[in-house]
Every structure is written in structure tokens, then in C-alpha cells.
Scaffold this motif. Structure first.
Motif, mmCIF file in Angstrom:
data_model
loop_
_atom_site.group_PDB
_atom_site.id
_atom_site.type_symbol
_atom_site.label_atom_id
_atom_site.label_comp_id
_atom_site.label_asym_id
_atom_site.label_seq_id
_atom_site.Cartn_x
_atom_site.Cartn_y
_atom_site.Cartn_z
ATOM 1 N N GLN A 5 0.807 -1.217 0.000
ATOM 2 C CA GLN A 5 0.000 0.000 0.000
ATOM 3 C C GLN A 5 0.847 1.277 0.000
ATOM 4 O O GLN A 5 0.544 2.200 -0.751
ATOM 5 C CB GLN A 5 -0.990 0.022 1.155
ATOM 6 C CG GLN A 5 -1.954 1.186 1.003
ATOM 7 C CD GLN A 5 -2.450 1.741 2.305
ATOM 8 O OE1 GLN A 5 -2.099 1.261 3.368
ATOM 9 N NE2 GLN A 5 -3.258 2.768 2.217
ATOM 10 N N THR A 9 0.549 4.239 -2.746
ATOM 11 C CA THR A 9 0.301 5.627 -2.358
ATOM 12 C C THR A 9 1.361 6.548 -2.948
ATOM 13 O O THR A 9 1.041 7.636 -3.438
ATOM 14 C CB THR A 9 0.268 5.751 -0.825
ATOM 15 O OG1 THR A 9 -0.762 4.896 -0.318
ATOM 16 C CG2 THR A 9 -0.001 7.171 -0.381
ATOM 17 N N PHE A 109 -8.017 10.417 -1.928
ATOM 18 C CA PHE A 109 -7.251 9.311 -1.342
ATOM 19 C C PHE A 109 -6.084 9.852 -0.527
ATOM 20 O O PHE A 109 -5.830 9.415 0.596
ATOM 21 C CB PHE A 109 -6.749 8.362 -2.438
ATOM 22 C CG PHE A 109 -5.852 7.279 -1.911
ATOM 23 C CD1 PHE A 109 -6.394 6.163 -1.312
ATOM 24 C CD2 PHE A 109 -4.476 7.395 -1.992
ATOM 25 C CE1 PHE A 109 -5.567 5.161 -0.808
ATOM 26 C CE2 PHE A 109 -3.647 6.413 -1.498
ATOM 27 C CZ PHE A 109 -4.198 5.285 -0.892
ATOM 28 N N ASN A 113 -5.518 9.365 3.463
ATOM 29 C CA ASN A 113 -4.476 8.364 3.708
ATOM 30 C C ASN A 113 -3.424 8.915 4.663
ATOM 31 O O ASN A 113 -3.027 10.057 4.571
ATOM 32 C CB ASN A 113 -3.822 7.965 2.381
ATOM 33 C CG ASN A 113 -2.855 6.834 2.550
ATOM 34 O OD1 ASN A 113 -3.226 5.792 3.043
ATOM 35 N ND2 ASN A 113 -1.623 7.046 2.160
ATOM 36 N N GLN A 114 -2.970 8.079 5.565
ATOM 37 C CA GLN A 114 -1.954 8.514 6.528
ATOM 38 C C GLN A 114 -0.549 8.074 6.130
ATOM 39 O O GLN A 114 0.414 8.712 6.487
ATOM 40 C CB GLN A 114 -2.293 7.961 7.906
ATOM 41 C CG GLN A 114 -3.632 8.418 8.390
ATOM 42 C CD GLN A 114 -3.578 9.070 9.743
ATOM 43 O OE1 GLN A 114 -2.551 9.094 10.382
ATOM 44 N NE2 GLN A 114 -4.700 9.595 10.175
ATOM 45 N N GLN A 116 2.591 7.849 4.085
ATOM 46 C CA GLN A 116 3.282 8.545 3.004
ATOM 47 C C GLN A 116 4.753 8.139 3.046
ATOM 48 O O GLN A 116 5.463 8.513 3.966
ATOM 49 C CB GLN A 116 3.164 10.067 3.173
ATOM 50 C CG GLN A 116 1.763 10.601 3.072
ATOM 51 C CD GLN A 116 1.198 10.489 1.667
ATOM 52 O OE1 GLN A 116 1.897 10.603 0.688
ATOM 53 N NE2 GLN A 116 -0.097 10.270 1.590
#
Length: 134
Positions: A5, A9, A109, A113-114, A116
Motif C-alpha cells: 500500500q 500511495t 485518497f 491516507n496517513q 506517506q
């Protein structure tokens, strides 16, 4: 457990940044006055073209390096919502607003989304503490 994931991202963040940067650059290179005229024809103030082009250009670079990701992604989402409602909404989905909708989804998104990876947001202490509390 290993997950892909964060890589996905990163890919979304990078591609979104490039797309917005290139759109902002194109607006500047093709004559921002033309874009301002187009905005005026839509009933928007002409100066908003400069604002949008600046957000696209500078925001695109910031998203690529991962600085202020959530803030920039919110601005991108607002621009895409405006584009759908003011420009392409009446053209239908295919050949109309599907591209803008895709960019809106990618932006949202990144807002929610956390994770990164390879982002300056992760290493700047003043920003990292704000993100953890969000």
C-alpha cells in the motif's frame, strides 16, 4: 507483515503531482491571459486563473516531494470539483468529466491516507506532529 500500500500511495502521489504540475505549466506557457479569459467566460473572476495555475504548478511539485500533501490534495480536489461542475459536467461521463473525477478520487485518497513513504511530511518535526494528531 509486508504490504504494498505505501508504494501504491507513493505512485498515486507522484503521478498526481506530475499531472497537476504539467497542467499548471501549460497554463503558464500558453498564456495565462487566455486561461483568465476562459475563466471569465464561465462567470469566474479572471484572477482565479492565476490562483488555479499557481496551485497546480507549485502544488504539483509539493505533492511530488510529499510536502503539505493533505493540504495540497484538498486544494486539488476543490479545483477538480469546480472543473466538473463548471466546465465538464454537462458533457456527460465519457468524454466529459471522467478524467477530472479520477483526479478528484486520487486527491481525496491522499487527503484521507496517513501512510506517506518518501515524503518530506514524515521528516519535518513541526508537520509530523500535526499529522499524527489528525
Amino acid at each position: 507483515m509486508f504490504t504494498l500500500q505505501p508504494i501504491g500511495t507513493l505512485f498515486i502521489r507522484f503521478v498526481l503531482g506530475i499531472i497537476f504540475f504539467m497542467h499548471g505549466l501549460t497554463k503558464m506557457q500558453n498564456g495565462i491571459e487566455n486561461t483568465a479569459g476562459f475563466f471569465t467566460s464561465l462567470g469566474l473572476p479572471g484572477f482565479s486563473a492565476y490562483l488555479v495555475a499557481g496551485i497546480e504548478l507549485i502544488g504539483g511539485l509539493l505533492i511530488i516531494i510529499g510536502l503539505g500533501t493533505r493540504i495540497i490534495a484538498v486544494l486539488f480536489a476543490a479545483i477538480m470539483l469546480g472543473a466538473i461542475l463548471m466546465v465538464n459536467g454537462s458533457n456527460g461521463f465519457v468524454g466529459g468529466y471522467e478524467f477530472e473525477l479520477s483526479l478528484l478520487a486520487m486527491s481525496l485518497f491522499l487527503v484521507f491516507n496517513q501512510a506517506q513513504v518518501f515524503a518530506l511530511d514524515n521528516i519535518l518535526p513541526f508537520y509530523k506532529s500535526k499529522q499524527q494528531s489528525a
